[in-house]
Design a protein around this motif. Structure first.
Motif: not given
Length: 351
Positions: A107-108, A183-184, A223-228, A245-250
């Motif tokens: 996740t760097t 993740g968070t 270190p995985f995160f998804r935006f509300p 922190v890696a960011m997740f969409s879909t």
């Protein structure tokens, strides 16, 4: 003559006794070995209290439950540290969906995944899916999802809301103990792109959520995160680059949160989109009742369609910021006289 013979015999006996005694003494010393010592573990120290800009009464989406009543929240116990996750046992279901492969994410720099917003890393091959779940943990609903996944010996990625993690830490620990990735998803599921949201408040929402998930798990999350609401705040996107922190969409939204959603509609929404794309990251919510109800049939449809599950894990865990850890404990009114885990204070030495 007799005296001389007696003296000779006495000398021989004495020599034998002395030799035997010396052999016994040195053998006993060698068997003892060096004494064993155990280094003492110093108690973890937390810095002074930080003043957070984010407010707990920030507007939340309709999908997120309000804080429990005062009776339910009167005393929030600190969760016991989780036991180490045991190695995965052989699957009891010979026809299970299972996990086709596990990928490890470095996740760097804060990479992004999910083609709705991030198109750089196309790592899934045809017929591969990633199962992701937002907004938990929640009673009944999250356990229903966990059971369906366990029955098919497959794994998912859970993005936990911080508040919910503090309400139901025991459920989130079950998620991790069953081998899923955690993740968070912020502290209170607020839209980080809201008009009244300052950059500092957005950062506080993110970091307080991370500290809350760590508090619930008893260990650092991935270190995985998804935006509300998939609302990507540009400042936080940049910030995640510094926090690695890696960011997740879909790729495929189940829309299981919509009014009128049923298990049947959820399954058809997912499969229609998936059959068109051929692969993708699927967005669902373990907070939603109908999602748990839909999971057994959905997993059966995936298996029948020849789809394979990919589990995503992180190369390293996400370290929380100490000031947010301490602020969270103060907010939850948890005694902070000692931050040592129970395993370093109390140990079973005989049973």
């Amino acid at each position: 003559m007799r005296n001389a013979l007696g003296l000779m015999l006495a000398s021989v006996v004495a020599a034998v006794v002395i030799a035997a005694g010396g052999w016994f003494y040195y053998s006993a010393r060698a068997d003892q070995g060096a004494p064993k010592t155990t280094a003492a573990r110093a108690a973890d120290q937390l810095p002074a209290q930080a003043k957070l800009a984010a407010k707990d009464d920030v507007e939340t989406t309709a999908a997120i439950a309000a804080r429990p009543t005062a009776v339910a929240q009167a005393a929030v116990p600190a969760p016991a540290p989780i036991a180490p996750v045991q190695p995965m046992q052989a699957c009891a279901n010979p026809n299970a969906l299972g996990v086709a492969r596990v990928v490890e994410i470095d996740t760097t720099g804060g990479p992004g995944f999910g083609f709705d917003h991030f198109k750089q890393f196309d790592f899934l091959t045809d017929k591969e899916v990633v199962l992701t779940f937002d907004d938990g943990p929640w009673p009944v609903n999250t356990p229903a999802v966990l059971k369906a996944l366990a029955d098919e010996c497959t794994k998912g990625l859970f993005f936990s809301v911080g508040k919910h993690a503090t309400y139901h830490p025991e459920i989130l620990r079950q998620v991790l103990a069953q081998g899923h990735t955690v993740g968070t998803h912020t502290w209170s599921h607020v839209n980080l792109n809201g008009k009244k949201m300052t950059e500092q408040q957005a950062k506080d929402e993110v970091e307080k959520g991370i500290s809350a998930v760590k508090y619930a798990l008893g260990t650092n999350p991935a270190p995985f995160f998804r935006f509300p609401q998939l609302q990507h705040n540009p400042a936080i996107v940049t910030y995640f680059g510094t926090r690695n922190v890696a960011m997740f969409s879909t790729d495929i939204d189940s829309f299981d949160f919509r009014k009128g959603a049923t298990p049947e509609k959820i399954i058809e929404t997912v499969m229609t989109r998936l059959d068109k794309l051929g692969k993708g990251i699927i967005l669902m919510h373990d907070f939603q009742k109908h999602t748990g109800e839909a999971m057994p049939a959905l997993l059966a449809r995936l298996k029948a369609g020849g789809y394979k599950v990919v589990q995503m894990k992180a190369k390293a865990t996400l370290q929380t910021l100490p000031e947010y850890d301490e602020a969270l404990l103060k907010d939850l009114k948890v005694p902070t006289s000692s931050a040592r885990p129970i395993t370093s204070v109390v140990q079973t030495v005989s049973q």
